[in-house]
Design a protein around this motif. Structure first.
Motif, PDB file in Angstrom:
ATOM      1  N   ARG A 122       0.813  -1.218   0.000  1.00 31.45           N
ATOM      2  CA  ARG A 122       0.000   0.000   0.000  1.00 31.45           C
ATOM      3  C   ARG A 122       0.844   1.264   0.000  1.00 31.45           C
ATOM      4  O   ARG A 122       0.384   2.309  -0.457  1.00 31.45           O
ATOM      5  N   HIS A 123       2.065   1.174   0.507  1.00 31.04           N
ATOM      6  CA  HIS A 123       2.838   2.396   0.699  1.00 31.04           C
ATOM      7  C   HIS A 123       4.226   2.331   0.065  1.00 31.04           C
ATOM      8  O   HIS A 123       5.095   3.109   0.419  1.00 31.04           O
ATOM      9  N   SER A 124       4.413   1.442  -0.853  1.00 31.04           N
ATOM     10  CA  SER A 124       5.716   1.354  -1.506  1.00 31.04           C
ATOM     11  C   SER A 124       6.020   2.648  -2.255  1.00 31.04           C
ATOM     12  O   SER A 124       5.157   3.247  -2.890  1.00 31.04           O
ATOM     13  N   LYS A 125       7.262   3.090  -2.182  1.00 34.31           N
ATOM     14  CA  LYS A 125       7.687   4.291  -2.894  1.00 34.31           C
ATOM     15  C   LYS A 125       7.925   4.013  -4.378  1.00 34.31           C
ATOM     16  O   LYS A 125       8.206   4.948  -5.132  1.00 34.31           O
ATOM     17  N   THR A 126       7.839   2.764  -4.757  1.00 37.49           N
ATOM     18  CA  THR A 126       8.039   2.403  -6.162  1.00 37.49           C
ATOM     19  C   THR A 126       6.806   1.649  -6.655  1.00 37.49           C
ATOM     20  O   THR A 126       6.740   0.431  -6.555  1.00 37.49           O
ATOM     21  N   PRO A 127       5.820   2.367  -7.157  1.00 37.92           N
ATOM     22  CA  PRO A 127       4.588   1.707  -7.623  1.00 37.92           C
ATOM     23  C   PRO A 127       4.813   0.998  -8.957  1.00 37.92           C
ATOM     24  O   PRO A 127       4.403   1.463 -10.018  1.00 37.92           O
ATOM     25  N   GLY A 128       5.492  -0.130  -8.899  1.00 37.24           N
ATOM     26  CA  GLY A 128       5.823  -0.862 -10.112  1.00 37.24           C
ATOM     27  C   GLY A 128       4.872  -2.004 -10.376  1.00 37.24           C
ATOM     28  O   GLY A 128       3.773  -2.081  -9.814  1.00 37.24           O
ATOM     29  N   ASN A 129       5.302  -2.904 -11.254  1.00 37.19           N
ATOM     30  CA  ASN A 129       4.544  -4.097 -11.599  1.00 37.19           C
ATOM     31  C   ASN A 129       5.211  -5.293 -10.939  1.00 37.19           C
ATOM     32  O   ASN A 129       6.369  -5.605 -11.225  1.00 37.19           O
ATOM     33  N   TYR A 130       4.462  -5.979 -10.069  1.00 39.54           N
ATOM     34  CA  TYR A 130       5.034  -7.060  -9.276  1.00 39.54           C
ATOM     35  C   TYR A 130       4.243  -8.349  -9.504  1.00 39.54           C
ATOM     36  O   TYR A 130       3.044  -8.416  -9.226  1.00 39.54           O
ATOM     37  N   VAL A 131       4.952  -9.353 -10.000  1.00 39.60           N
ATOM     38  CA  VAL A 131       4.362 -10.670 -10.207  1.00 39.60           C
ATOM     39  C   VAL A 131       4.862 -11.580  -9.099  1.00 39.60           C
ATOM     40  O   VAL A 131       6.072 -11.723  -8.904  1.00 39.60           O
ATOM     41  N   ILE A 132       3.940 -12.190  -8.366  1.00 41.33           N
ATOM     42  CA  ILE A 132       4.283 -13.095  -7.266  1.00 41.33           C
ATOM     43  C   ILE A 132       4.031 -14.519  -7.743  1.00 41.33           C
ATOM     44  O   ILE A 132       2.900 -14.881  -8.095  1.00 41.33           O
ATOM     45  N   LEU A 133       5.089 -15.320  -7.782  1.00 36.28           N
ATOM     46  CA  LEU A 133       4.984 -16.724  -8.193  1.00 36.28           C
ATOM     47  C   LEU A 133       5.076 -17.608  -6.959  1.00 36.28           C
ATOM     48  O   LEU A 133       5.987 -17.448  -6.138  1.00 36.28           O
ATOM     49  N   SER A 134       4.138 -18.533  -6.834  1.00 35.25           N
ATOM     50  CA  SER A 134       4.061 -19.368  -5.636  1.00 35.25           C
ATOM     51  C   SER A 134       3.689 -20.795  -5.990  1.00 35.25           C
ATOM     52  O   SER A 134       3.333 -21.105  -7.135  1.00 35.25           O
ATOM     53  N   GLY A 135       3.776 -21.660  -4.972  1.00 32.71           N
ATOM     54  CA  GLY A 135       3.379 -23.064  -5.116  1.00 32.71           C
ATOM     55  C   GLY A 135       2.692 -23.538  -3.856  1.00 32.71           C
ATOM     56  O   GLY A 135       1.735 -22.944  -3.390  1.00 32.71           O
ATOM     57  N   ASP A 136       3.150 -24.659  -3.297  1.00 34.36           N
ATOM     58  CA  ASP A 136       2.818 -25.140  -1.952  1.00 34.36           C
ATOM     59  C   ASP A 136       1.446 -25.797  -1.799  1.00 34.36           C
ATOM     60  O   ASP A 136       1.328 -26.813  -1.124  1.00 34.36           O
ATOM     61  N   VAL A 137       0.393 -25.255  -2.428  1.00 31.16           N
ATOM     62  CA  VAL A 137      -0.968 -25.599  -2.016  1.00 31.16           C
ATOM     63  C   VAL A 137      -1.579 -26.777  -2.779  1.00 31.16           C
ATOM     64  O   VAL A 137      -2.670 -27.230  -2.446  1.00 31.16           O
ATOM     65  N   HIS A 138      -0.925 -27.256  -3.848  1.00 33.16           N
ATOM     66  CA  HIS A 138      -1.360 -28.415  -4.636  1.00 33.16           C
ATOM     67  C   HIS A 138      -2.555 -28.111  -5.533  1.00 33.16           C
ATOM     68  O   HIS A 138      -3.307 -29.008  -5.901  1.00 33.16           O
ATOM     69  N   TYR A 139      -2.728 -26.838  -5.878  1.00 37.50           N
ATOM     70  CA  TYR A 139      -3.665 -26.440  -6.922  1.00 37.50           C
ATOM     71  C   TYR A 139      -3.141 -25.143  -7.512  1.00 37.50           C
ATOM     72  O   TYR A 139      -2.239 -24.504  -6.952  1.00 37.50           O
ATOM     73  N   SER A 140      -3.692 -24.734  -8.648  1.00 41.16           N
ATOM     74  CA  SER A 140      -3.154 -23.575  -9.366  1.00 41.16           C
ATOM     75  C   SER A 140      -4.240 -22.526  -9.554  1.00 41.16           C
ATOM     76  O   SER A 140      -5.414 -22.856  -9.757  1.00 41.16           O
ATOM     77  N   PHE A 141      -3.835 -21.251  -9.493  1.00 41.01           N
ATOM     78  CA  PHE A 141      -4.784 -20.151  -9.678  1.00 41.01           C
ATOM     79  C   PHE A 141      -4.016 -18.883  -9.998  1.00 41.01           C
ATOM     80  O   PHE A 141      -2.792 -18.812  -9.866  1.00 41.01           O
ATOM     81  N   ALA A 142      -4.750 -17.848 -10.435  1.00 40.39           N
ATOM     82  CA  ALA A 142      -4.132 -16.557 -10.762  1.00 40.39           C
ATOM     83  C   ALA A 142      -5.082 -15.437 -10.350  1.00 40.39           C
ATOM     84  O   ALA A 142      -6.297 -15.519 -10.585  1.00 40.39           O
ATOM     85  N   TYR A 143      -4.520 -14.389  -9.726  1.00 35.10           N
ATOM     86  CA  TYR A 143      -5.279 -13.216  -9.306  1.00 35.10           C
ATOM     87  C   TYR A 143      -4.648 -11.959  -9.904  1.00 35.10           C
ATOM     88  O   TYR A 143      -3.428 -11.837  -9.982  1.00 35.10           O
ATOM     89  N   ASP A 144      -5.499 -11.000 -10.266  1.00 40.67           N
ATOM     90  CA  ASP A 144      -5.076  -9.620 -10.499  1.00 40.67           C
ATOM     91  C   ASP A 144      -5.469  -8.834  -9.248  1.00 40.67           C
ATOM     92  O   ASP A 144      -6.615  -8.925  -8.788  1.00 40.67           O
ATOM     93  N   ILE A 145      -4.544  -8.031  -8.724  1.00 39.62           N
ATOM     94  CA  ILE A 145      -4.758  -7.386  -7.428  1.00 39.62           C
ATOM     95  C   ILE A 145      -4.571  -5.883  -7.567  1.00 39.62           C
ATOM     96  O   ILE A 145      -3.583  -5.425  -8.152  1.00 39.62           O
ATOM     97  N   VAL A 146      -5.511  -5.123  -7.028  1.00 35.47           N
ATOM     98  CA  VAL A 146      -5.475  -3.665  -7.092  1.00 35.47           C
ATOM     99  C   VAL A 146      -5.562  -3.112  -5.670  1.00 35.47           C
ATOM    100  O   VAL A 146      -6.382  -3.565  -4.861  1.00 35.47           O
ATOM    101  N   VAL A 147      -4.692  -2.145  -5.367  1.00 38.85           N
ATOM    102  CA  VAL A 147      -4.768  -1.436  -4.082  1.00 38.85           C
ATOM    103  C   VAL A 147      -5.829  -0.351  -4.218  1.00 38.85           C
ATOM    104  O   VAL A 147      -5.754   0.520  -5.085  1.00 38.85           O
ATOM    105  N   ARG A 148      -6.824  -0.383  -3.367  1.00 35.48           N
ATOM    106  CA  ARG A 148      -7.960   0.540  -3.474  1.00 35.48           C
ATOM    107  C   ARG A 148      -7.586   1.962  -3.062  1.00 35.48           C
ATOM    108  O   ARG A 148      -6.763   2.162  -2.163  1.00 35.48           O
TER     109      ARG A 148
END
Length: 640
Positions: A506-532
């Protein structure tokens, strides 16, 4: 039946391409003797280069006939990017002749190509990623599917991914099939892997462990039957009761360093399987039935190993541990740590897993940072005979205190790989509550790495933004004092870590584009996330690919998926009870899923393509059984 080789090959595993750049090449392999090698490079439309490796590799003797070779070659002239570079890792035989790679590992070469090759991407335009590869899970192998994808594009090197990101659980040392454990012991004997003395068990050393009747499916019985060990036995091997060592199949939990090292060899290469023979041990009726069922799955897994090895000989890989690389629920709570590290036997097991991780995974990520640890590991194996317990325990103590498993790879976008296991933020409210996945200092280091970057790919083994319903269920079990029952490991489980993480976005001084890659949960999904309600907010994407060879119970996940959609719809008041209520999260529906499904539950490998600004232009899952599952952009516009 496969014919067993009577003589050992020079090379058992690899080469694996690890961290590559135009001016430096990191490779890794396991051999049966110390090798003299040279690397021949053939960039397209350039002159051939031959590099002696005498002073560019380190050798770790892990047994009488087993040597890990860590190759680190600095190049006098930078190699070209975005083009296929064929290579030949030549091994000098005992008579002085040079043996080319296609002679000693023909399975590493694609059809119509004489040699394997790699591509040095000029930017991180495409990434393969995945986690959770359990050999005895009854599904196809995502690494085999990834190799097929590369094979179809041998003439289009610009399409190859820049990296294969292995985001956790590359091996399951805590959840081992009976036939795999039998193969581990056969390979230990064939290679003469290191022995060790054991403290706190009913057996005195590793050989006694391998020969003990309890060694298969009953390892919980190897703890002395005394009152002081009762809690540890319950936590160590309780299986589905979810104590400290919490795998449902912890009865075959690997224990010795030799077992861990043998496991790496057996999951990354077909060659070790060609030099061992094993049959079923004496088992009770129930265990014998389980062994027979697992044997068929393990045989199918082994059939795919030539393709897996070929993939890792063509695409450079970066790896980070998650819990099963060491043990299930590793460092979940402060109480877990107190119990596990307070007993010499369980502490040794955890330490052995970390030593094996350093030698087989960690070093290739960041050799400059980890070379001091590697040098100490080399001295650990200097003496003939069993490892000296005081030296082994001292090295384990150093690894347990080490802070530096995380690493970064410069480029566009920068890759930031997080350690979410060893720098935990312990709960101040109760030692039984889940620890934060990273402590305040580690989170500040992550924020510092983001400053000044216009785009970044962040590898977090556990999703930063998961399924709200599942996280709520985990919270309920945590409040009831049972966090281990449901693996309550998520970023929102610890209030302090969650607040700092959300503050960063919410308060990063560098409002860039950040892709978070993860695993762990044994299923796959994708979200687009917006700070309100924030003008200069970062753009976030959470992309999870799991597992490479593992899945979630199908009916249970279908139920969670649909309930989550209903209970946490955009206008649902339940959203106000979540920590991320200041974020708008837009799920991407997989195009192959049934109506109402947002979670894809099948083994495979993730593939994401990024534009020059670090925005995902294509998100898909390469299904292990064939075909692509695409996650198109959400129908709701997400521009803030």
């Amino acid at each position: 039946m496969t014919q067993i080789a009577t003589t050992l090959p020079d090379v058992l595993v690899g080469p694996l391409l690890r961290r590559l750049s135009p001016s430096r090449l990191i490779l890794w392999l396991v051999a049966t003797r110390p090798l003299t090698m040279q690397l021949v490079l053939n960039p397209e439309q350039e002159e051939q280069q031959t590099h002696a490796l005498d002073n560019a590799h380190q050798c770790v003797a892990i047994g009488r006939h087993a040597y890990i070779h860590c190759i680190d070659l600095s190049l006098p002239t930078a190699l070209p990017t975005d083009t296929r570079i064929a290579y030949d890792l030549q091994v000098q035989s005992t008579d002085g002749a040079w043996q080319p790679l296609p002679e000693w590992a023909p399975w590493l070469c694609h059809d119509d190509y004489d040699y394997p090759g790699f591509v040095l991407a000029s930017r991180h335009h495409r990434l393969m990623h995945g986690s959770c590869r359990k050999p005895h899970h009854d599904s196809a192998d995502g690494l085999v599917r990834a190799d097929h994808w590369i094979a179809e594009r041998q003439e289009s090197p610009a399409e190859w991914p820049a990296w294969l990101l292995m985001t956790g659980d590359q091996v399951y040392v805590d959840d081992v099939a009976g036939p795999m454990l039998r193969a581990v012991h056969a390979l230990i004997a064939r290679l003469g892997l290191v022995d060790e003395l054991l403290e706190g068990a009913t057996v005195d050393d590793s050989q006694a462990l391998y020969n003990a009747p309890e060694s298969y499916y009953h390892r919980e019985a190897l703890l002395p039957d005394v009152t002081s060990n009762a809690a540890l036995r319950e936590r160590f091997f309780g299986g589905v009761k979810k104590p400290v060592f919490t795998s449902a199949n912890a009865q075959n939990h690997l224990m010795t360093l030799a077992e861990m090292l043998a496991m790496y060899c057996l999951v990354w290469s077909p060659a070790p399987w060609q030099v061992i023979a094993y049959d079923a041990p004496a088992l009770g009726e129930k265990e014998a039935e389980a062994y027979r069922e697992e044997q068929a799955i393990i045989e199918a897994f082994v059939e795919g190993l030539p393709q897996c090895a070929r993939l890792m000989a063509h695409v450079p890989s970066l790896m980070i541990f998650d819990d099963h690389d060491v043990t299930d629920d590793w460092n979940l709570t402060a109480d877990w740590e107190r119990c596990a590290y307070g007993h010499p036997f369980s502490k040794r097991i955890i330490g052995n897993a970390l030593v094996a991780y350093l030698l087989c995974q960690g070093w290739g990520n960041a050799p400059d940072k980890l070379n001091p640890l590697l040098h100490q590991a080399i001295t650990l194996f200097d003496d003939v005979g069993p490892l000296k317990p005081d030296h082994q325990d001292a090295f384990i103590e150093r690894l347990l205190r080490f802070q530096g498993w995380e690493f970064q790879v410069p480029g566009t976008p920068v890759l930031i790989v997080l350690d979410t296991r060893t720098r935990r933020w312990r709960s101040e409210r109760s030692p039984n509550r889940p620890s934060g996945l990273m402590d305040w200092e580690a989170l500040m280091e992550m924020q510092q790495a983001l400053l000044g970057t216009k785009s970044a790919v962040i590898v977090s083994p556990a999703p930063m933004f998961g399924v709200k319903l599942i996280e709520s269920i985990q919270k309920l079990f945590t409040l009831a004092g049972k966090p281990l029952v449901v693996d309550a490991e998520n970023w929102m489980a610890h209030r302090g870590a969650a607040n700092v993480l959300l503050h960063i976005w919410r308060h990063s001084k560098t409002p860039g584009n950040y892709v978070i890659l993860s695993g762990d949960v044994h299923y796959s999904f994708a979200y687009d996330i917006v700070v309100r309600r924030q003008k200069r907010a970062p753009k976030l994407w959470q992309i999870t690919s799991s597992g490479v060879k593992n899945t979630f119970p199908k009916q249970l996940l279908n139920t969670f998926d649909r309930l989550n959609r209903w209970l946490y719809a955009p206008l649902s008041p339940l959203n106000w009870f979540t920590k991320r209520r200041k974020l708008s999260i837009y799920p991407r529906d997989p195009d192959q899923a049934s109506a109402g499904e947002r979670l894809w539950n099948a083994s495979g490998i993730g593939l994401v393509s990024l534009d020059e600004q670090g925005n995902p232009t294509d998100i898909r899952q390469l299904d292990a059984s064939g075909g692509d599952v695409v996650f198109p952009p959400p129908k709701v516009p997400v521009d803030s």
